[in-house]
Design a protein around this motif. Structure first.
Motif, PDB file in Angstrom:
ATOM      1  N   VAL A 156       0.858  -1.188   0.000  1.00 34.55           N
ATOM      2  CA  VAL A 156       0.000   0.000   0.000  1.00 34.55           C
ATOM      3  C   VAL A 156       0.895   1.239   0.000  1.00 34.55           C
ATOM      4  CG1 VAL A 156      -1.863   1.216   1.172  1.00 34.55           C
ATOM      5  CG2 VAL A 156      -1.711  -1.276   1.336  1.00 34.55           C
ATOM      6  N   PRO A 157       0.838   2.094  -1.020  1.00 35.46           N
ATOM      7  CA  PRO A 157       1.742   3.248  -1.122  1.00 35.46           C
ATOM      8  C   PRO A 157       1.354   4.392  -0.188  1.00 35.46           C
ATOM      9  CG  PRO A 157       0.204   3.282  -2.942  1.00 35.46           C
ATOM     10  CD  PRO A 157      -0.079   2.012  -2.180  1.00 35.46           C
ATOM     11  N   ILE A 158       1.508   4.164   1.112  1.00 33.39           N
ATOM     12  CA  ILE A 158       1.117   5.176   2.103  1.00 33.39           C
ATOM     13  C   ILE A 158       1.825   6.496   1.848  1.00 33.39           C
ATOM     14  CG2 ILE A 158       1.062   5.752   4.550  1.00 33.39           C
ATOM     15  CD1 ILE A 158      -0.787   3.468   3.956  1.00 33.39           C
ATOM     16  N   ASP A 159       3.122   6.438   1.551  1.00 33.92           N
ATOM     17  CA  ASP A 159       3.866   7.687   1.350  1.00 33.92           C
ATOM     18  C   ASP A 159       3.307   8.491   0.183  1.00 33.92           C
ATOM     19  OD1 ASP A 159       4.727   5.792  -0.494  1.00 33.92           O
ATOM     20  OD2 ASP A 159       6.850   6.318  -0.344  1.00 33.92           O
ATOM     21  N   GLN A 160       2.901   7.820  -0.890  1.00 31.25           N
ATOM     22  CA  GLN A 160       2.308   8.519  -2.029  1.00 31.25           C
ATOM     23  C   GLN A 160       0.943   9.091  -1.676  1.00 31.25           C
ATOM     24  OE1 GLN A 160       2.439   6.297  -5.760  1.00 31.25           O
ATOM     25  NE2 GLN A 160       4.266   5.202  -5.061  1.00 31.25           N
ATOM     26  N   TRP A 161       0.168   8.342  -0.900  1.00 36.30           N
ATOM     27  CA  TRP A 161      -1.122   8.871  -0.454  1.00 36.30           C
ATOM     28  C   TRP A 161      -0.936  10.209   0.258  1.00 36.30           C
ATOM     29  CZ3 TRP A 161      -4.292   4.357   2.184  1.00 36.30           C
ATOM     30  CH2 TRP A 161      -4.610   3.387   1.223  1.00 36.30           C
ATOM     31  N   LEU A 162       0.069  10.250   1.127  1.00 36.74           N
ATOM     32  CA  LEU A 162       0.275  11.445   1.939  1.00 36.74           C
ATOM     33  C   LEU A 162       0.834  12.612   1.131  1.00 36.74           C
ATOM     34  CD1 LEU A 162       1.623   9.914   5.254  1.00 36.74           C
ATOM     35  CD2 LEU A 162      -0.488  11.211   4.968  1.00 36.74           C
ATOM     36  N   THR A 163       1.834  12.358   0.294  1.00 37.51           N
ATOM     37  CA  THR A 163       2.437  13.457  -0.457  1.00 37.51           C
ATOM     38  C   THR A 163       1.492  14.011  -1.513  1.00 37.51           C
ATOM     39  OG1 THR A 163       3.537  11.856  -1.918  1.00 37.51           O
ATOM     40  CG2 THR A 163       4.805  12.717  -0.053  1.00 37.51           C
ATOM     41  N   MET A 164       0.559  13.200  -1.971  1.00 41.43           N
ATOM     42  CA  MET A 164      -0.440  13.680  -2.924  1.00 41.43           C
ATOM     43  C   MET A 164      -1.591  14.392  -2.230  1.00 41.43           C
ATOM     44  SD  MET A 164      -0.683  10.373  -5.464  1.00 41.43           S
ATOM     45  CE  MET A 164      -2.154  11.030  -6.266  1.00 41.43           C
ATOM     46  N   ALA A 165      -1.800  14.091  -0.959  1.00 44.39           N
ATOM     47  CA  ALA A 165      -2.957  14.631  -0.229  1.00 44.39           C
ATOM     48  C   ALA A 165      -2.842  16.129  -0.003  1.00 44.39           C
ATOM     49  CB  ALA A 165      -3.105  13.921   1.107  1.00 44.39           C
ATOM     50  N   ARG A 166      -3.972  16.826  -0.096  1.00 40.81           N
ATOM     51  CA  ARG A 166      -4.056  18.239   0.243  1.00 40.81           C
ATOM     52  C   ARG A 166      -5.156  18.505   1.268  1.00 40.81           C
ATOM     53  NH1 ARG A 166      -0.053  17.618  -1.749  1.00 40.81           N
ATOM     54  NH2 ARG A 166       0.992  18.697  -3.453  1.00 40.81           N
ATOM     55  N   ARG A 167      -6.071  17.547   1.408  1.00 38.24           N
ATOM     56  CA  ARG A 167      -7.142  17.666   2.397  1.00 38.24           C
ATOM     57  C   ARG A 167      -7.292  16.328   3.121  1.00 38.24           C
ATOM     58  NH1 ARG A 167      -8.188  23.191   2.421  1.00 38.24           N
ATOM     59  NH2 ARG A 167      -8.743  23.906   0.331  1.00 38.24           N
ATOM     60  N   ALA A 168      -7.813  16.396   4.336  1.00 39.83           N
ATOM     61  CA  ALA A 168      -8.122  15.198   5.108  1.00 39.83           C
ATOM     62  C   ALA A 168      -9.441  15.421   5.830  1.00 39.83           C
ATOM     63  CB  ALA A 168      -7.018  14.896   6.111  1.00 39.83           C
ATOM     64  N   GLY A 169     -10.327  14.437   5.736  1.00 38.42           N
ATOM     65  CA  GLY A 169     -11.614  14.545   6.396  1.00 38.42           C
ATOM     66  C   GLY A 169     -12.033  13.209   6.967  1.00 38.42           C
ATOM     67  N   LEU A 170     -13.054  13.238   7.811  1.00 42.21           N
ATOM     68  CA  LEU A 170     -13.541  12.025   8.459  1.00 42.21           C
ATOM     69  C   LEU A 170     -14.907  11.648   7.906  1.00 42.21           C
ATOM     70  CD1 LEU A 170     -12.494  12.855  12.105  1.00 42.21           C
ATOM     71  CD2 LEU A 170     -11.451  11.138  10.627  1.00 42.21           C
ATOM     72  N   ASP A 171     -15.018  10.400   7.494  1.00 47.72           N
ATOM     73  CA  ASP A 171     -16.275   9.804   7.092  1.00 47.72           C
ATOM     74  C   ASP A 171     -16.655   8.835   8.209  1.00 47.72           C
ATOM     75  OD1 ASP A 171     -18.445   8.632   5.936  1.00 47.72           O
ATOM     76  OD2 ASP A 171     -17.407   7.838   4.186  1.00 47.72           O
ATOM     77  N   GLY A 172     -17.377   9.330   9.186  1.00 46.33           N
ATOM     78  CA  GLY A 172     -17.561   8.555  10.407  1.00 46.33           C
ATOM     79  C   GLY A 172     -16.235   8.528  11.146  1.00 46.33           C
ATOM     80  N   ASN A 173     -15.694   7.337  11.358  1.00 46.35           N
ATOM     81  CA  ASN A 173     -14.379   7.228  11.995  1.00 46.35           C
ATOM     82  C   ASN A 173     -13.288   6.881  10.992  1.00 46.35           C
ATOM     83  OD1 ASN A 173     -14.999   4.576  11.446  1.00 46.35           O
ATOM     84  ND2 ASN A 173     -14.406   3.793  13.460  1.00 46.35           N
ATOM     85  N   VAL A 174     -13.616   6.926   9.714  1.00 47.20           N
ATOM     86  CA  VAL A 174     -12.662   6.613   8.648  1.00 47.20           C
ATOM     87  C   VAL A 174     -11.972   7.892   8.179  1.00 47.20           C
ATOM     88  CG1 VAL A 174     -12.369   5.726   6.295  1.00 47.20           C
ATOM     89  CG2 VAL A 174     -13.933   4.587   7.893  1.00 47.20           C
ATOM     90  N   LEU A 175     -10.648   7.879   8.144  1.00 48.06           N
ATOM     91  CA  LEU A 175      -9.874   9.028   7.674  1.00 48.06           C
ATOM     92  C   LEU A 175      -9.748   8.948   6.155  1.00 48.06           C
ATOM     93  CD1 LEU A 175      -8.130  11.514   8.446  1.00 48.06           C
ATOM     94  CD2 LEU A 175      -6.156   9.966   8.480  1.00 48.06           C
TER      95      LEU A 175
END
Length: 285
Positions: free
Chosen positions: A249-268
């Protein structure tokens, strides 16, 4: 340039400043924010620890801190049009590190003054000012800095950075968080998360000191992170091993591409600048 040392260090998690807050004695009017205007070679003025860098070179996502007592330090940076700024130092020339006491550690951690920076703005003369979480000036950037040639310094570091189309795309404003998601504030991401699918060993942990640690299932990954209003999330990622495993799972790519973070219930939910999801993670029980 010599082989680079790289690594991670424990660092205090900064609170993002409000860049609309005027900087004392440096601004006459607040200039509209445009992160691509930060690209350049800048002389650092009014830095608390001048021994940890005299020139800050920002080129695309690459960062070089030049003129420190440990030579040229390398890393990466992130910024957005809302005035959020994040820097991460994680490399240095082997020649300098091996020959100077204390520089092995310095090559693996962001200097305190730069670590405290979470925002930027432009003063009345159009000069960038770096701010801490309280909105106080940490350093002013003066354009036109010219790095001195050194045996261990790559020629590319001596050249003035150019604003490319790729950089403009990377620094373009992010769309707002969807109304279906609750903006993640500074506290909410902290803790350990696991991706909704993929390798069972994959995880992401946001630390209170501003570091994140992760695994794609077979490679350890690290970097820095900062949040701001509206679900803004910016993160850097350091070099990592390249072992291959099924369902990584490319966690590092998820993060470096991310610009927003939100919660869908308890899911980030992590989203890129266009509002597309880069990843979903559940809290670890």
């Amino acid at each position: 340039m010599g082989v680079l040392f790289s690594g991670c260090a424990r660092q205090g998690h900064p609170e993002a400043a409000d860049p609309r807050t005027p900087v004392t004695d440096t601004t006459r009017a607040v200039v509209p924010l445009a992160p691509e205007m930060l690209i350049g070679s800048w002389t650092l003025v009014d830095v608390a620890d001048p021994g940890m860098g005299k020139i800050l070179r920002l080129a695309d996502s690459d960062l070089h801190l030049i003129g420190s007592r440990c030579g040229t330090l390398g890393g990466s940076w992130r910024a957005n049009n809302e005035g959020v700024f994040l820097a991460d130092i994680w490399s240095a020339s082997t020649a300098v590190v091996e020959g100077t006491p204390g520089c092995a550690k310095a090559s693996q951690e962001t200097p305190g003054w730069l670590r405290s920076v979470t925002a930027y703005q432009f003063d009345g003369a159009g000069m960038p000012v770096l701010l801490d979480g309280r909105g106080q000036a940490v350093a002013q950037l003066i354009p036109g800095a010219t790095p001195t040639p050194e045996p261990d310094k790559a020629e590319s570091v001596l050249e003035p950075p150019v604003v490319t189309d790729e950089a403009r795309r990377a620094l373009a404003p992010a769309v707002e968080l969807p109304a279906t998601l609750v903006p993640a504030d500074q506290r909410q991401p902290m803790g350990r998360w696991t991706p909704k699918s993929g390798h069972k060993g994959a995880y992401l942990e946001f630390m209170a000191d501003g570091e994140w640690h992760a695994s794609d299932g077979c490679n350890d990954q690290t970097g820095r992170w900062v949040t701001a209003a509206g679900g803004t999330l910016l993160a850097t990622a350091r070099s990592t091993t390249l072992a291959l495993c099924a369902d990584s799972v490319p966690i590092d790519q998820w993060l470096t591409m991310a610009r927003r973070a939100g919660l869908d219930g308890n899911v980030l939910v992590l989203l890129n600048a266009h509002g597309d999801e880069t990843g979903r993670l559940s809290p670890t029980k």
